[in-house]
Design a protein around this motif. Structure first.
Motif, PDB file in Angstrom:
ATOM      1  N   PRO A  99       0.831  -1.207   0.000  1.00  0.00           N
ATOM      2  CA  PRO A  99       0.000   0.000   0.000  1.00  0.00           C
ATOM      3  C   PRO A  99       0.864   1.255   0.000  1.00  0.00           C
ATOM      4  CG  PRO A  99      -0.793  -1.567   1.634  1.00  0.00           C
ATOM      5  CD  PRO A  99       0.518  -2.097   1.111  1.00  0.00           C
ATOM      6  N   GLY A 100       0.486   2.218  -0.834  1.00  0.00           N
ATOM      7  CA  GLY A 100       1.229   3.469  -0.918  1.00  0.00           C
ATOM      8  C   GLY A 100       2.427   3.425  -1.843  1.00  0.00           C
ATOM      9  N   ALA A 101       2.758   2.252  -2.381  1.00  0.00           N
ATOM     10  CA  ALA A 101       3.898   2.159  -3.301  1.00  0.00           C
ATOM     11  C   ALA A 101       3.589   2.920  -4.585  1.00  0.00           C
ATOM     12  CB  ALA A 101       4.200   0.700  -3.616  1.00  0.00           C
ATOM     13  N   VAL A 102       4.606   3.507  -5.143  1.00  0.00           N
ATOM     14  CA  VAL A 102       4.461   4.246  -6.399  1.00  0.00           C
ATOM     15  C   VAL A 102       4.996   3.376  -7.523  1.00  0.00           C
ATOM     16  CG1 VAL A 102       5.142   6.309  -7.665  1.00  0.00           C
ATOM     17  CG2 VAL A 102       4.693   6.447  -5.212  1.00  0.00           C
ATOM     18  N   ARG A 103       4.209   3.274  -8.602  1.00  0.00           N
ATOM     19  CA  ARG A 103       4.681   2.520  -9.760  1.00  0.00           C
ATOM     20  C   ARG A 103       4.511   3.389 -11.000  1.00  0.00           C
ATOM     21  NH1 ARG A 103       0.852  -0.357 -13.038  1.00  0.00           N
ATOM     22  NH2 ARG A 103      -1.251   0.188 -12.407  1.00  0.00           N
ATOM     23  N   ALA A 104       5.401   3.230 -11.942  1.00  0.00           N
ATOM     24  CA  ALA A 104       5.318   3.948 -13.213  1.00  0.00           C
ATOM     25  C   ALA A 104       4.556   3.085 -14.207  1.00  0.00           C
ATOM     26  CB  ALA A 104       6.713   4.252 -13.737  1.00  0.00           C
ATOM     27  N   ARG A 105       3.714   3.740 -15.003  1.00  0.00           N
ATOM     28  CA  ARG A 105       2.951   3.039 -16.037  1.00  0.00           C
ATOM     29  C   ARG A 105       2.635   4.015 -17.156  1.00  0.00           C
ATOM     30  NH1 ARG A 105      -2.060   4.929 -15.856  1.00  0.00           N
ATOM     31  NH2 ARG A 105      -2.993   5.576 -13.875  1.00  0.00           N
ATOM     32  N   PRO A 106       2.345   3.497 -18.353  1.00  0.00           N
ATOM     33  CA  PRO A 106       1.942   4.386 -19.445  1.00  0.00           C
ATOM     34  C   PRO A 106       0.648   5.103 -19.084  1.00  0.00           C
ATOM     35  CG  PRO A 106       2.463   2.183 -20.268  1.00  0.00           C
ATOM     36  CD  PRO A 106       2.435   2.094 -18.768  1.00  0.00           C
ATOM     37  N   ALA A 107       0.537   6.348 -19.467  1.00  0.00           N
ATOM     38  CA  ALA A 107      -0.681   7.120 -19.215  1.00  0.00           C
ATOM     39  C   ALA A 107      -1.806   6.636 -20.122  1.00  0.00           C
ATOM     40  CB  ALA A 107      -0.419   8.601 -19.452  1.00  0.00           C
ATOM     41  N   THR A 108      -3.022   6.733 -19.615  1.00  0.00           N
ATOM     42  CA  THR A 108      -4.216   6.410 -20.396  1.00  0.00           C
ATOM     43  C   THR A 108      -5.034   7.688 -20.563  1.00  0.00           C
ATOM     44  OG1 THR A 108      -5.583   5.927 -18.466  1.00  0.00           O
ATOM     45  CG2 THR A 108      -4.280   4.097 -19.370  1.00  0.00           C
ATOM     46  N   ALA A 109      -6.034   7.639 -21.426  1.00  0.00           N
ATOM     47  CA  ALA A 109      -6.897   8.810 -21.645  1.00  0.00           C
ATOM     48  C   ALA A 109      -7.532   9.267 -20.342  1.00  0.00           C
ATOM     49  CB  ALA A 109      -7.956   8.487 -22.692  1.00  0.00           C
ATOM     50  N   GLY A 110      -7.844   8.327 -19.458  1.00  0.00           N
ATOM     51  CA  GLY A 110      -8.438   8.685 -18.174  1.00  0.00           C
ATOM     52  C   GLY A 110      -7.499   9.454 -17.263  1.00  0.00           C
ATOM     53  N   ASP A 111      -6.210   9.417 -17.557  1.00  0.00           N
ATOM     54  CA  ASP A 111      -5.218  10.145 -16.765  1.00  0.00           C
ATOM     55  C   ASP A 111      -5.054  11.593 -17.221  1.00  0.00           C
ATOM     56  OD1 ASP A 111      -4.492   7.844 -15.237  1.00  0.00           O
ATOM     57  OD2 ASP A 111      -3.141   7.200 -16.857  1.00  0.00           O
ATOM     58  N   ALA A 112      -5.623  11.948 -18.365  1.00  0.00           N
ATOM     59  CA  ALA A 112      -5.402  13.279 -18.944  1.00  0.00           C
ATOM     60  C   ALA A 112      -5.699  14.426 -17.973  1.00  0.00           C
ATOM     61  CB  ALA A 112      -6.186  13.444 -20.243  1.00  0.00           C
ATOM     62  N   PRO A 113      -6.820  14.415 -17.234  1.00  0.00           N
ATOM     63  CA  PRO A 113      -7.054  15.532 -16.310  1.00  0.00           C
ATOM     64  C   PRO A 113      -5.970  15.658 -15.232  1.00  0.00           C
ATOM     65  CG  PRO A 113      -9.092  14.320 -16.667  1.00  0.00           C
ATOM     66  CD  PRO A 113      -7.974  13.516 -17.285  1.00  0.00           C
ATOM     67  N   ALA A 114      -5.530  14.535 -14.679  1.00  0.00           N
ATOM     68  CA  ALA A 114      -4.500  14.578 -13.638  1.00  0.00           C
ATOM     69  C   ALA A 114      -3.159  15.019 -14.224  1.00  0.00           C
ATOM     70  CB  ALA A 114      -4.364  13.217 -12.968  1.00  0.00           C
ATOM     71  N   VAL A 115      -2.817  14.518 -15.398  1.00  0.00           N
ATOM     72  CA  VAL A 115      -1.566  14.913 -16.052  1.00  0.00           C
ATOM     73  C   VAL A 115      -1.597  16.413 -16.346  1.00  0.00           C
ATOM     74  CG1 VAL A 115      -0.174  14.667 -18.155  1.00  0.00           C
ATOM     75  CG2 VAL A 115      -1.077  12.632 -17.012  1.00  0.00           C
ATOM     76  N   ALA A 116      -2.722  16.897 -16.866  1.00  0.00           N
ATOM     77  CA  ALA A 116      -2.848  18.323 -17.182  1.00  0.00           C
ATOM     78  C   ALA A 116      -2.730  19.181 -15.929  1.00  0.00           C
ATOM     79  CB  ALA A 116      -4.182  18.580 -17.880  1.00  0.00           C
ATOM     80  N   ALA A 117      -3.340  18.746 -14.843  1.00  0.00           N
ATOM     81  CA  ALA A 117      -3.257  19.519 -13.593  1.00  0.00           C
ATOM     82  C   ALA A 117      -1.819  19.596 -13.100  1.00  0.00           C
ATOM     83  CB  ALA A 117      -4.160  18.896 -12.538  1.00  0.00           C
ATOM     84  N   LEU A 118      -1.099  18.483 -13.180  1.00  0.00           N
ATOM     85  CA  LEU A 118       0.304  18.477 -12.758  1.00  0.00           C
ATOM     86  C   LEU A 118       1.145  19.386 -13.647  1.00  0.00           C
ATOM     87  CD1 LEU A 118       0.678  14.672 -12.030  1.00  0.00           C
ATOM     88  CD2 LEU A 118       0.951  16.506 -10.346  1.00  0.00           C
ATOM     89  N   LEU A 119       0.925  19.314 -14.959  1.00  0.00           N
ATOM     90  CA  LEU A 119       1.701  20.140 -15.886  1.00  0.00           C
ATOM     91  C   LEU A 119       1.369  21.620 -15.721  1.00  0.00           C
ATOM     92  CD1 LEU A 119       1.596  17.976 -19.132  1.00  0.00           C
ATOM     93  CD2 LEU A 119       3.517  18.297 -17.553  1.00  0.00           C
ATOM     94  N   ALA A 120       0.090  21.938 -15.547  1.00  0.00           N
ATOM     95  CA  ALA A 120      -0.304  23.341 -15.364  1.00  0.00           C
ATOM     96  C   ALA A 120       0.320  23.908 -14.093  1.00  0.00           C
ATOM     97  CB  ALA A 120      -1.818  23.465 -15.325  1.00  0.00           C
ATOM     98  N   ASP A 121       0.379  23.089 -13.052  1.00  0.00           N
ATOM     99  CA  ASP A 121       0.977  23.532 -11.795  1.00  0.00           C
ATOM    100  C   ASP A 121       2.489  23.715 -11.946  1.00  0.00           C
ATOM    101  OD1 ASP A 121       0.839  24.164  -8.981  1.00  0.00           O
ATOM    102  OD2 ASP A 121       1.803  22.226  -8.632  1.00  0.00           O
ATOM    103  N   ALA A 122       3.142  22.755 -12.569  1.00  0.00           N
ATOM    104  CA  ALA A 122       4.602  22.787 -12.681  1.00  0.00           C
ATOM    105  C   ALA A 122       5.101  23.752 -13.751  1.00  0.00           C
ATOM    106  CB  ALA A 122       5.130  21.386 -12.982  1.00  0.00           C
ATOM    107  N   LEU A 123       4.342  23.892 -14.834  1.00  0.00           N
ATOM    108  CA  LEU A 123       4.803  24.681 -15.978  1.00  0.00           C
ATOM    109  C   LEU A 123       3.886  25.853 -16.285  1.00  0.00           C
ATOM    110  CD1 LEU A 123       5.747  21.667 -18.275  1.00  0.00           C
ATOM    111  CD2 LEU A 123       7.276  23.022 -16.843  1.00  0.00           C
TER     112      LEU A 123
END
Length: 82
Positions: A11-35
């Motif tokens: 529990p709580g482990a972080v794993r890397a995986r390819p992004a899916t279309a369902g990840d787009a809102p979270a990816v966008a939020a992270l990018l908007a915050d960082a960049l």
């Protein structure tokens, strides 16, 4: 009681995986915050939605280089590999 799955991440482990279309809102939020300084001059307050549209289109195109860091089903980081 069944034995624990030795291959399941703890529990709580972080794993890397390819992004899916369902990840787009979270990816966008992270990018908007960082960049934000990069995107806000061009997109203004619409930056998060504009970034999401760009990310969703790239992921939907099948050749996405987006990878997400997933912790318990929640996107906590992202990277774009090209």
């Amino acid at each position: 009681m069944s034995p624990p799955d030795r291959h399941a991440p703890p529990p709580g482990a972080v794993r890397a995986r390819p992004a899916t279309a369902g990840d787009a809102p979270a990816v966008a939020a992270l990018l908007a915050d960082a960049l934000g300084e990069k995107y806000r001059p061009a997109y203004g307050p619409r930056a998060p939605r504009a970034i999401e549209a760009l990310v969703r289109a790239e992921i939907g195109g099948g050749a996405s280089g987006y990878v997400v860091a997933d912790a318990d089903g929640r996107v906590v980081g992202t990277a774009h590999l090209s």
